[in-house]
Design a protein around this motif. Sequence first.
Motif, PDB file in Angstrom:
ATOM      1  N   SER A  51       0.825  -1.211   0.000  1.00 48.54           N
ATOM      2  CA  SER A  51       0.000   0.000   0.000  1.00 48.54           C
ATOM      3  C   SER A  51       0.855   1.256   0.000  1.00 48.54           C
ATOM      4  CB  SER A  51      -0.896   0.054   1.243  1.00 48.54           C
ATOM      5  OG  SER A  51      -1.587  -1.143   1.421  1.00 48.54           O
ATOM      6  N   GLY A  52       1.926   1.220   0.757  1.00 46.48           N
ATOM      7  CA  GLY A  52       2.800   2.392   0.858  1.00 46.48           C
ATOM      8  C   GLY A  52       3.498   2.690  -0.459  1.00 46.48           C
ATOM      9  N   LEU A  53       3.934   1.629  -1.118  1.00 46.58           N
ATOM     10  CA  LEU A  53       4.562   1.782  -2.427  1.00 46.58           C
ATOM     11  C   LEU A  53       3.612   2.474  -3.384  1.00 46.58           C
ATOM     12  CD1 LEU A  53       6.387  -1.526  -3.372  1.00 46.58           C
ATOM     13  CD2 LEU A  53       7.272   0.807  -3.445  1.00 46.58           C
ATOM     14  N   GLU A  54       2.378   1.999  -3.370  1.00 42.38           N
ATOM     15  CA  GLU A  54       1.393   2.578  -4.259  1.00 42.38           C
ATOM     16  C   GLU A  54       1.135   4.049  -3.906  1.00 42.38           C
ATOM     17  OE1 GLU A  54      -2.125   0.322  -4.618  1.00 42.38           O
ATOM     18  OE2 GLU A  54      -2.553   1.409  -6.479  1.00 42.38           O
ATOM     19  N   ARG A  55       1.056   4.334  -2.612  1.00 42.33           N
ATOM     20  CA  ARG A  55       0.824   5.711  -2.181  1.00 42.33           C
ATOM     21  C   ARG A  55       1.894   6.659  -2.730  1.00 42.33           C
ATOM     22  NH1 ARG A  55      -1.277   8.509   2.443  1.00 42.33           N
ATOM     23  NH2 ARG A  55      -3.004   7.053   2.203  1.00 42.33           N
ATOM     24  N   ILE A  56       3.178   6.302  -2.555  1.00 39.36           N
ATOM     25  CA  ILE A  56       4.200   7.251  -3.006  1.00 39.36           C
ATOM     26  C   ILE A  56       4.261   7.325  -4.535  1.00 39.36           C
ATOM     27  CG2 ILE A  56       5.608   7.199  -0.906  1.00 39.36           C
ATOM     28  CD1 ILE A  56       7.593   5.425  -2.434  1.00 39.36           C
ATOM     29  N   LYS A  57       3.938   6.232  -5.181  1.00 40.26           N
ATOM     30  CA  LYS A  57       3.913   6.215  -6.637  1.00 40.26           C
ATOM     31  C   LYS A  57       2.858   7.194  -7.155  1.00 40.26           C
ATOM     32  CE  LYS A  57       4.115   2.438  -9.940  1.00 40.26           C
ATOM     33  NZ  LYS A  57       4.242   0.975 -10.101  1.00 40.26           N
ATOM     34  N   ASN A  58       1.708   7.215  -6.503  1.00 45.97           N
ATOM     35  CA  ASN A  58       0.672   8.160  -6.899  1.00 45.97           C
ATOM     36  C   ASN A  58       1.045   9.573  -6.507  1.00 45.97           C
ATOM     37  OD1 ASN A  58      -1.072   6.255  -8.009  1.00 45.97           O
ATOM     38  ND2 ASN A  58      -1.954   5.792  -6.002  1.00 45.97           N
ATOM     39  N   LYS A  59       1.529   9.708  -5.275  1.00 49.36           N
ATOM     40  CA  LYS A  59       1.689  11.039  -4.727  1.00 49.36           C
ATOM     41  C   LYS A  59       2.862  11.802  -5.324  1.00 49.36           C
ATOM     42  CE  LYS A  59       0.384  13.108  -0.479  1.00 49.36           C
ATOM     43  NZ  LYS A  59       0.107  13.021   0.950  1.00 49.36           N
ATOM     44  N   ILE A  60       3.843  11.072  -5.861  1.00 46.95           N
ATOM     45  CA  ILE A  60       4.993  11.756  -6.459  1.00 46.95           C
ATOM     46  C   ILE A  60       4.567  12.506  -7.718  1.00 46.95           C
ATOM     47  CG2 ILE A  60       5.868   9.979  -8.040  1.00 46.95           C
ATOM     48  CD1 ILE A  60       8.669  10.589  -6.882  1.00 46.95           C
ATOM     49  N   GLU A  61       3.412  12.105  -8.282  1.00 42.73           N
ATOM     50  CA  GLU A  61       2.947  12.747  -9.512  1.00 42.73           C
ATOM     51  C   GLU A  61       2.229  14.068  -9.253  1.00 42.73           C
ATOM     52  OE1 GLU A  61       3.288  11.276 -12.697  1.00 42.73           O
ATOM     53  OE2 GLU A  61       2.565   9.201 -12.608  1.00 42.73           O
ATOM     54  N   TYR A  62       1.608  14.192  -8.091  1.00 47.36           N
ATOM     55  CA  TYR A  62       0.834  15.418  -7.899  1.00 47.36           C
ATOM     56  C   TYR A  62       1.235  16.219  -6.661  1.00 47.36           C
ATOM     57  CZ  TYR A  62      -2.111  12.745  -4.638  1.00 47.36           C
ATOM     58  OH  TYR A  62      -2.559  11.983  -3.592  1.00 47.36           O
TER      59      TYR A  62
END
Lengths: 277, 277
Positions: B199-210
């Motif tokens: 879940s954390g991996l996915e969070r930073i992957k999304n959040k680094i974009e916006y």
Amino acid sequence: MKTTQYESEEAFLKAYDPNQFERLSLTTDILIFSVSSEKTNNYRKLSEKFLSVLLVKREDYPYKGKWCLPGGFVGIDESIEDATKRILKKETNLENIYVEQLYTFGEIDRDPRMRVISTAHVALIDKNLLKDNLAHNAKWFHVIPKEVSDGLEIVLDSGDEVLSFKVRKIVNDSMRSDYRYQTIENTSIAFDHDLVIASGLERIKNKIEYTDIAFHLVPEEFTLGELQQIYEVVLGKELLDPAFRRIIKEKVEKTNHFQTGEGHRPSALFRYKKNHQ
Amino acid sequence: MKTTQYESEEAFLKAYDPNQFERLSLTTDILIFSVSSEKTNNYRKLSEKFLSVLLVKREDYPYKGKWCLPGGFVGIDESIEDATKRILKKETNLENIYVEQLYTFGEIDRDPRMRVISTAHVALIDKNLLKDNLAHNAKWFHVIPKEVSDGLEIVLDSGDEVLSFKVRKIVNDSMRSDYRYQTIENTSIAFDHDLVIASGLERIKNKIEYTDIAFHLVPEEFTLGELQQIYEVVLGKELLDPAFRRIIKEKVEKTNHFQTGEGHRPSALFRYKKNHQ
DNA sequence: CTAATAGTGTCTATTAGACAGTATGTT
DNA sequence: AACATACTGTCTAATAGACACTATTAG
């Protein structure tokens, strides 16, 4: 407690004392959103839509007489998810509602009784599903957010009663990657539920842009006009028809039904297209 | 307990028994991410970067000998946030690190000892800040995610030890607006921390974009090449230079320093531009 | 000189925004 | 006929993707 004396995990677990750490209480609170329509007096005009949230009037201390989010304690033998569904069923008499976890609020003094942690959730329902199933102390409030100079003012209007509070967004880090809400003014909403409402509003505003949550707020079959109104009311701004239709085109499929009798050209009814793209 | 007998909120609180509901334990767990660089044997080549996560070897039951995320119990007089900072300080000896809340895991049997709720967090640090400040039982693991036919395989490599597990994304609703991870295979990571990592991996992957979280992973001054590597390693794909530079142009400002001695054209050092746009 | 990265100019493709127009029901 | 919304065509602006080129250092 050093456990090196134990020979196995089983032996350790058998001897384990769960009371060696202080324990606390956990509640789940639910922001139940829906979009309601008010009939207009002009037979031709579309009904005006409002985002609304379900609040419950507290009948006991603490905060007796104030409004708060539906919620309750999570049992020791119950997952957070199960507790949330149980409470949803109790308040709306509905099952299989869309719920997602929002945030866990854990300030020490957020409940005057004792230390209570609250995991807040967002639920979305199509209000047409709900007839007179509401719990007796629950009421829908229109949510009218307004940007003001020092923050965000949110007015909640049930028709009979108008509540309002003011919050501010606090950025936690210099790169503005994380933030939380802080109360500026709140005399009507119990606990820290003003912050929960503000966070939830923001969540759906963001999520409606990159997921299909909007479809949880409409009936099985809907017109594109209705759907657009859902987007508009959540986003708090008007959208241009052609742009909107371009974007949702791939998410919906036309049925062969039409909505007639509205004083103007009938509109085709659509349904959500599962497994699109 | 009906409280209508009380005359005031104060009277109620005085008489309140906090043990009328069963209480449970709350922990905070932290996914501490950083980006590490491995020197290559070619003096001219850039060092290869890896996303890495800090794990702790369990010295006690349960899961003795397995690796897990740093974490600990939240005290009754401590906010979740304070507990998280306390644990971060203990494990890395650093303060003022970026932390955000990720998700609260509340399945009944996630801890074999007793009912424990865990609020998971993501922390990001620039590994250059960290010298020998690590707790003795903590170690950095490279994170190597790989899409496989039936889900997502994540390999964790510390150099001495290689762990791996497999998870799957489960969509909770027909509109695919919410999901959670489920373990397919995990013999190396304690508790449900495999799910937390996914879940954390996915969070930073999304959040680094916006958001600007990427800047938490680089030192005060950095080259655009380094910064781009951070994005690439988090996103798991290569980016085109001109596009990348267009996007971060407004977020950074050039210093008058250069990084030389790398066997090729020196690159300008930049810093994060606060209050941009 | 060479390998390797730093950094830029420009063309193209895709997506988003805007507006004007046509279509068709009810009263 | 008139109103109000349904629905579509098309032009323009902005953004993202791709590639080719020049610049500059250590060895």
